[in-house]
Motif scaffolding. Structure first.
Motif, mmCIF file in Angstrom:
data_model
loop_
_atom_site.group_PDB
_atom_site.id
_atom_site.type_symbol
_atom_site.label_atom_id
_atom_site.label_comp_id
_atom_site.label_asym_id
_atom_site.label_seq_id
_atom_site.Cartn_x
_atom_site.Cartn_y
_atom_site.Cartn_z
ATOM 1 N N GLY A 76 0.823 -1.210 0.000
ATOM 2 C CA GLY A 76 0.000 0.000 0.000
ATOM 3 C C GLY A 76 0.849 1.248 0.000
ATOM 4 N N GLU A 77 1.984 1.175 0.691
ATOM 5 C CA GLU A 77 2.909 2.310 0.715
ATOM 6 C C GLU A 77 3.772 2.320 -0.543
ATOM 7 N N VAL A 78 4.237 1.143 -0.945
ATOM 8 C CA VAL A 78 5.012 0.998 -2.179
ATOM 9 C C VAL A 78 4.049 0.578 -3.291
ATOM 10 N N LYS A 79 4.033 1.316 -4.382
ATOM 11 C CA LYS A 79 3.188 0.970 -5.521
ATOM 12 C C LYS A 79 3.834 -0.190 -6.281
ATOM 13 N N ILE A 80 3.023 -1.189 -6.641
ATOM 14 C CA ILE A 80 3.546 -2.385 -7.301
ATOM 15 C C ILE A 80 2.821 -2.585 -8.625
ATOM 16 N N TYR A 81 3.610 -2.652 -9.703
ATOM 17 C CA TYR A 81 3.057 -2.790 -11.051
ATOM 18 C C TYR A 81 3.688 -3.974 -11.761
ATOM 19 N N ALA A 82 2.923 -4.566 -12.667
ATOM 20 C CA ALA A 82 3.449 -5.660 -13.486
ATOM 21 C C ALA A 82 2.718 -5.685 -14.820
ATOM 22 N N SER A 83 3.357 -6.286 -15.801
ATOM 23 C CA SER A 83 2.700 -6.588 -17.070
ATOM 24 C C SER A 83 2.636 -8.098 -17.199
ATOM 25 N N GLY A 84 1.662 -8.589 -17.967
ATOM 26 C CA GLY A 84 1.552 -10.024 -18.107
ATOM 27 C C GLY A 84 0.341 -10.453 -18.897
ATOM 28 N N GLU A 85 0.076 -11.771 -18.859
ATOM 29 C CA GLU A 85 -0.902 -12.398 -19.739
ATOM 30 C C GLU A 85 -2.347 -12.238 -19.311
ATOM 31 N N GLY A 86 -2.584 -11.980 -18.025
ATOM 32 C CA GLY A 86 -3.951 -11.825 -17.553
ATOM 33 C C GLY A 86 -4.598 -13.111 -17.092
ATOM 34 N N SER A 87 -3.832 -13.956 -16.400
ATOM 35 C CA SER A 87 -4.404 -15.186 -15.851
ATOM 36 C C SER A 87 -5.111 -14.879 -14.532
ATOM 37 N N GLN A 88 -5.797 -15.867 -13.983
ATOM 38 C CA GLN A 88 -6.471 -15.691 -12.697
ATOM 39 C C GLN A 88 -5.460 -15.356 -11.597
ATOM 40 N N LEU A 89 -4.232 -15.866 -11.732
ATOM 41 C CA LEU A 89 -3.188 -15.555 -10.752
ATOM 42 C C LEU A 89 -2.902 -14.058 -10.698
ATOM 43 N N ASP A 90 -2.895 -13.419 -11.855
ATOM 44 C CA ASP A 90 -2.661 -11.972 -11.905
ATOM 45 C C ASP A 90 -3.799 -11.213 -11.233
ATOM 46 N N CYS A 91 -5.028 -11.628 -11.527
ATOM 47 C CA CYS A 91 -6.178 -10.964 -10.920
ATOM 48 C C CYS A 91 -6.218 -11.200 -9.413
ATOM 49 N N ASP A 92 -5.769 -12.378 -8.990
ATOM 50 C CA ASP A 92 -5.706 -12.649 -7.549
ATOM 51 C C ASP A 92 -4.761 -11.670 -6.859
ATOM 52 N N GLN A 93 -3.644 -11.371 -7.494
ATOM 53 C CA GLN A 93 -2.682 -10.425 -6.911
ATOM 54 C C GLN A 93 -3.316 -9.038 -6.759
ATOM 55 N N ILE A 94 -4.117 -8.651 -7.733
ATOM 56 C CA ILE A 94 -4.842 -7.373 -7.653
ATOM 57 C C ILE A 94 -5.849 -7.404 -6.508
ATOM 58 N N ASN A 95 -6.683 -8.430 -6.498
ATOM 59 C CA ASN A 95 -7.780 -8.492 -5.530
ATOM 60 C C ASN A 95 -7.309 -8.708 -4.098
ATOM 61 N N GLN A 96 -6.109 -9.258 -3.937
ATOM 62 C CA GLN A 96 -5.539 -9.439 -2.603
ATOM 63 C C GLN A 96 -4.758 -8.209 -2.131
ATOM 64 N N GLY A 97 -4.698 -7.191 -2.998
ATOM 65 C CA GLY A 97 -4.036 -5.950 -2.629
ATOM 66 C C GLY A 97 -2.535 -5.949 -2.827
ATOM 67 N N ASN A 98 -2.001 -6.965 -3.506
ATOM 68 C CA ASN A 98 -0.548 -7.028 -3.713
ATOM 69 C C ASN A 98 -0.091 -6.153 -4.877
ATOM 70 N N PHE A 99 -0.840 -6.173 -5.981
ATOM 71 C CA PHE A 99 -0.519 -5.322 -7.125
ATOM 72 C C PHE A 99 -1.391 -4.072 -7.069
ATOM 73 N N THR A 100 -0.781 -2.936 -7.347
ATOM 74 C CA THR A 100 -1.540 -1.685 -7.443
ATOM 75 C C THR A 100 -2.353 -1.679 -8.730
ATOM 76 N N ARG A 101 -1.675 -1.957 -9.832
ATOM 77 C CA ARG A 101 -2.327 -2.086 -11.137
ATOM 78 C C ARG A 101 -1.545 -3.100 -11.964
ATOM 79 N N PHE A 102 -2.225 -3.689 -12.932
ATOM 80 C CA PHE A 102 -1.613 -4.724 -13.768
ATOM 81 C C PHE A 102 -1.911 -4.416 -15.229
ATOM 82 N N LEU A 103 -0.888 -4.480 -16.086
ATOM 83 C CA LEU A 103 -1.071 -4.190 -17.506
ATOM 84 C C LEU A 103 -1.184 -5.517 -18.269
#
Length: 344
Positions: free
Chosen positions: A261-288
């Motif tokens: 939350g203090e450090v912004k975390i970004y990644a690019s990738g394929e868009g699997s459920q694993l990526d969305c899980d990282q978003i919904n769990q608050g680990n990724f700020t945004r995902f491309l």
């Protein structure tokens, strides 16, 4: 004597009767359908049906490669094509050997994911010289083959960097310290994303890249690198990774340090459920998301185009770029998160 309105009404009624009768006449004349449609399908089948399409990723263990393979196999089967796949499982020497064997087999279309910009170049050239169409997926080499399908890494890098600047640049009042987690140093995805990002960062004096290291697509390596970075720079503003699964390791290190939350975390990738899980769990700020499901479809579309046109292999340089989409908690669901294959 018949009035004008009545005459007009009769004329209209007769016209409609003629129009409505026309389709039945056409069907009666050609119950099998239109000649053009039959000819198109016959030409299509002649160009595509029975052709062999071979797929050689870096590994099938990664969701991105598994999704490409699923789409290629499914669409090839529907078109009557033969599907061949080889899995080198992250072993570059094994991948080169597999490519050599596929070239020797003289398959019709070869789809290759490059681990670096140089490793597979010689064999791809040999394939096209003997009549095999070569399509490179997501990571191009120094050699331009018949087609490329995938992300525009310069665009992806620029979009990631623009987002970082919006959160950590001069106007933010923050430290401006940024970590970059690359994949393989010689992979096109790393080379081009880094180049684009550094170009954007150079235009904001507040941005300072304090770490720019390769984790070789491995989450554990990304975790270890980031753990050291966050210790050395507790005021880190953002971490950017070039693949969601790899960057999940960096996110874990940041969470372990109590900085989510203090450090912004970004990644690019394929868009699997694993990526969305990282978003919904608050680990990724945004995902491309560059949408590997769509890329799989485009791979077969490119193959069909090359086969239908009948062009000589090695004479075309087609490009099918996929449009990246930002994913955050507002849209990390549905089509932006493809389902992972079920274990057999």
């Amino acid at each position: 004597m018949m009035s004008r309105p009545l005459l007009a009404g009769t004329a209209i009624a007769l016209a409609w009767a003629a129009i409505l009768a026309a389709p039945s006449v056409a069907v009666a004349q050609d119950e099998g359908g239109t000649k053009a449609a039959h000819e198109l399908r016959a030409d299509y089948d002649k160009s595509v049906k029975g052709k062999t399409i071979a797929y050689l990723p870096i590994t099938l263990a990664a969701p991105i490669a598994a999704e490409w393979g699923r789409m290629i196999e499914e669409e090839a089967a529907w078109r009557g094509m033969k599907y061949v796949v080889r899995d080198p499982n992250f072993d570059s020497a094994a991948q080169l050997q597999a490519l050599t064997a596929l070239v020797n087999d003289k398959v019709d279309v070869l789809i290759v994911q490059n681990p670096s910009v140089t490793l597979l170049t010689k064999e791809m050239k040999r394939a096209e010289a003997q009549g095999t169409h070569v399509i490179q997926i997501n990571m191009a080499s120094n050699y331009k083959s018949d087609a490329f399908v995938g992300a525009d890494w310069h665009e992806v890098g620029r979009l990631l960097a623009d987002e970082v600047v919006s959160q950590c640049g001069t106007a933010s009042g923050k430290s401006g310290k940024v970590q970059i987690v690359q994949g393989e140093l010689t992979a096109a995805a790393s080379v081009d994303q880094v180049g684009a990002m550094l170009d954007v960062f150079s235009k904001d004096k507040n941005i300072k890249v304090v770490s720019n290291q390769a984790a070789n697509w491995d989450a554990n390596t990304a975790l270890n690198i980031t753990a050291t970075v966050i210790q050395q720079h507790p005021d880190l503003c953002a971490s950017v990774g070039f693949w969601g699964i790899m960057e999940s390791g960096a996110a874990q290190a940041i969470r372990n340090a109590g900085k989510i939350g203090e450090v912004k975390i970004y990644a690019s990738g394929e868009g699997s459920q694993l990526d969305c899980d990282q978003i919904n769990q608050g680990n990724f700020t945004r995902f491309l998301n560059y949408k590997s499901t769509e890329q799989g479809h485009d791979l077969v579309a490119a193959a069909v185009t090359l086969l239908e046109t009948g062009v000589k292999s090695g004479t075309q340089h087609l490009a099918y770029f996929t449009m990246p989409v930002w994913v955050d908690k507002t849209n990390a669901s549905g089509a932006n998160c493809f389902a992972l294959p079920k274990a057999k």
